[in-house]
Design a protein around this motif. Structure first.
Motif, PDB file in Angstrom:
ATOM      1  N   MET A 191       0.159  -1.223   0.040  1.00 13.91           N
ATOM      2  CA  MET A 191      -0.124  -0.383   0.029  1.00 13.91           C
ATOM      3  C   MET A 191       1.079   1.386  -0.154  1.00 13.91           C
ATOM      4  SD  MET A 191      -3.438  -1.049   2.122  1.00 13.91           S
ATOM      5  CE  MET A 191      -2.630  -0.840   4.292  1.00 13.91           C
ATOM      6  N   GLU A 192       1.625   1.256   0.392  1.00 15.38           N
ATOM      7  CA  GLU A 192       3.085   2.374   0.740  1.00 15.38           C
ATOM      8  C   GLU A 192       3.981   2.159  -0.755  1.00 15.38           C
ATOM      9  OE1 GLU A 192       6.901   4.257   2.858  1.00 15.38           O
ATOM     10  OE2 GLU A 192       5.902   2.375   3.560  1.00 15.38           O
ATOM     11  N   LYS A 193       4.154   1.537  -1.236  1.00 18.46           N
ATOM     12  CA  LYS A 193       5.187   1.650  -2.334  1.00 18.46           C
ATOM     13  C   LYS A 193       4.218   1.004  -4.000  1.00 18.46           C
ATOM     14  CE  LYS A 193       9.469   0.799   1.295  1.00 18.46           C
ATOM     15  NZ  LYS A 193      10.634  -0.095   0.832  1.00 18.46           N
ATOM     16  N   SER A 194       3.408   0.671  -3.593  1.00 21.16           N
ATOM     17  CA  SER A 194       3.164  -0.324  -5.016  1.00 21.16           C
ATOM     18  C   SER A 194       1.731   0.072  -5.590  1.00 21.16           C
ATOM     19  CB  SER A 194       3.279  -1.915  -4.649  1.00 21.16           C
ATOM     20  OG  SER A 194       2.740  -2.129  -6.204  1.00 21.16           O
ATOM     21  N   ARG A 195       0.932   0.228  -4.689  1.00 19.96           N
ATOM     22  CA  ARG A 195      -0.877   0.416  -4.793  1.00 19.96           C
ATOM     23  C   ARG A 195      -0.810   2.100  -5.596  1.00 19.96           C
ATOM     24  NH1 ARG A 195      -5.159   1.831  -4.062  1.00 19.96           N
ATOM     25  NH2 ARG A 195      -7.058   0.903  -4.409  1.00 19.96           N
ATOM     26  N   PRO A 196      -0.186   3.041  -5.282  1.00 25.85           N
ATOM     27  CA  PRO A 196       0.216   4.703  -5.542  1.00 25.85           C
ATOM     28  C   PRO A 196       0.629   4.118  -6.511  1.00 25.85           C
ATOM     29  CG  PRO A 196       0.759   3.834  -2.978  1.00 25.85           C
ATOM     30  CD  PRO A 196       0.585   2.797  -3.939  1.00 25.85           C
ATOM     31  N   LEU A 197       1.501   3.501  -6.839  1.00 18.86           N
ATOM     32  CA  LEU A 197       1.944   4.023  -8.314  1.00 18.86           C
ATOM     33  C   LEU A 197       1.295   3.492  -9.354  1.00 18.86           C
ATOM     34  CD1 LEU A 197       5.416   3.116  -7.920  1.00 18.86           C
ATOM     35  CD2 LEU A 197       4.741   5.045  -8.089  1.00 18.86           C
ATOM     36  N   LEU A 198       0.652   1.896  -9.317  1.00 20.15           N
ATOM     37  CA  LEU A 198      -0.757   1.286  -9.933  1.00 20.15           C
ATOM     38  C   LEU A 198      -1.495   2.250 -10.674  1.00 20.15           C
ATOM     39  CD1 LEU A 198       0.077  -2.359  -8.493  1.00 20.15           C
ATOM     40  CD2 LEU A 198       0.114  -1.426 -10.317  1.00 20.15           C
ATOM     41  N   LEU A 199      -2.323   2.722  -8.727  1.00 22.00           N
ATOM     42  CA  LEU A 199      -3.308   3.512  -8.561  1.00 22.00           C
ATOM     43  C   LEU A 199      -3.666   4.700 -10.292  1.00 22.00           C
ATOM     44  CD1 LEU A 199      -5.783   3.094  -7.855  1.00 22.00           C
ATOM     45  CD2 LEU A 199      -5.581   4.603  -6.318  1.00 22.00           C
ATOM     46  N   LYS A 200      -2.263   5.499 -10.132  1.00 26.09           N
ATOM     47  CA  LYS A 200      -1.401   6.281 -11.342  1.00 26.09           C
ATOM     48  C   LYS A 200      -2.860   7.647 -11.405  1.00 26.09           C
ATOM     49  CE  LYS A 200       0.168   3.345 -14.744  1.00 26.09           C
ATOM     50  NZ  LYS A 200      -0.045   2.714 -15.820  1.00 26.09           N
ATOM     51  N   LYS A 201      -2.999   8.160 -10.180  1.00 23.35           N
ATOM     52  CA  LYS A 201      -3.926   9.139  -9.562  1.00 23.35           C
ATOM     53  C   LYS A 201      -5.696   8.944  -9.739  1.00 23.35           C
ATOM     54  CE  LYS A 201      -0.176  12.547  -9.688  1.00 23.35           C
ATOM     55  NZ  LYS A 201       0.122  14.068 -10.102  1.00 23.35           N
ATOM     56  N   ARG A 202      -5.939   7.456  -9.950  1.00 21.65           N
ATOM     57  CA  ARG A 202      -7.628   6.786 -10.004  1.00 21.65           C
ATOM     58  C   ARG A 202      -7.805   6.116  -8.783  1.00 21.65           C
ATOM     59  NH1 ARG A 202      -5.388   4.996 -15.656  1.00 21.65           N
ATOM     60  NH2 ARG A 202      -4.157   3.208 -14.012  1.00 21.65           N
TER      61      ARG A 202
END
Length: 295
Positions: A191-202
């Motif tokens: 949730m800290e290092k991977s999910r935000p990058l996959l989410l791409k501000k969506r």
């Protein structure tokens, strides 16, 4: 016949609240049988008798269908024709005189603890995808979740500070499952290092995401697991369900009560859980053969 099949599948959704995967299995069994009927110029379920059912079962066997596929077909037909009889689509139920074939004694493949440990280290956690994949594997082994339950995990299903997660299993039954510290550690890492990058501000309500920021699919998890199993050099036939089997077997071998395992797996009938006692006994027998001097 098509209308009656459509009505039945709608009934399964609305009245029975069955999962998409279960309904898909029913549809597959019924559509295959309807195709067989049309090949015999039978255009009404009223004209189906037990002999017709047995002929189709023989055809399935001749085509090399697995015994469990035939057993599932009989189960599907018993429920379907019971529905048709209940709502007066047919006068007599042809399944009354059809017995369910006995299932073969099939014990699920189970990984050893060492094999699981090796598998878990296969994803490359230096990138966002590896961290995600490691977290998925950790969660599956820590909880015994079905792959369908993993892909449907949502952010608000997590109660990590209490060490538990919620899930909706078969028949829309909710259950609460404890989750170990190792899996929790990886969820936080993801949730800290991977999910935000996959989410791409969506925005997404799902925990595990694909490269486009949407929920990851069952097929994707299956393919990635096969890849990591090959990397680990594990020769067993490993599927997402193998991690569930391994979870159940390992906690039984370490002294868990069968009823506890039943609750954790979300089995409505304990007879379904009892398969793991056989697996566990096999483990004990192998240990006896290996270590007892008079074995």
């Amino acid at each position: 016949m098509d209308e009656q099949v459509k009505d039945y599948l709608h009934y399964l959704v609305i009245e029975r609240g069955l999962s998409d995967n279960t309904i898909k299995s029913y549809r597959q069994d019924i559509v295959g049988f309807v195709s067989f009927l049309r090949g015999r110029q039978i255009n009404s379920f009223k004209k189906v008798d037990s002999k017709t059912i047995l002929e189709y079962m023989k055809q399935m066997k001749d085509e090399g269908k697995a015994r469990n596929s035939v057993i599932r077909f009989v189960s599907s037909m018993k429920k379907f024709f019971s529905y048709l009889h209940k709502y007066h689509y047919i006068v007599e139920n042809p399944m009354v005189n059809v017995d369910t074939p006995k299932s073969a004694n099939h014990f699920p493949d189970v990984l050893t603890v060492n094999e699981v440990d090796k598998l878990l280290t296969m994803p490359d956690v230096s990138d966002k995808y590896g961290i995600r994949d490691r977290t998925i594997l950790e969660v599956m082994y820590a909880t015994g979740l079905r792959v369908s339950e993993v892909v449907n995990l949502k952010m608000d299903n997590l109660h990590l500070e209490m060490g538990i997660i919620q899930t909706i299993g078969k028949g829309d039954k909710e259950r609460i499952i404890p989750i170990g510290t190792e899996a929790i550690k990886w969820i936080y890492e993801y949730m800290e290092k991977s999910r935000p990058l996959l989410l791409k501000k969506r925005r997404s309500e799902y925990l595990f995401l694909n490269a486009h920021g949407g929920g990851i699919s069952r097929q994707s998890i299956w393919q990635k697991l096969k890849h990591y199993v090959a990397l680990a050099g594990i020769k067993k036939n490993v599927t997402p369900h193998t991690l569930r089997h391994s979870f159940a077997t390992h906690i039984l071998e370490n002294g868990a009560d069968l009823r506890i395992v039943q609750e954790l797996l979300g089995h409505s009938d304990i007879s379904t859980t009892q398969i793991y006692t056989h697996v566990s006994h096999e483990h004990l027998n192998k240990a006896f053969d290996e270590f007892h001097p008079h074995a």
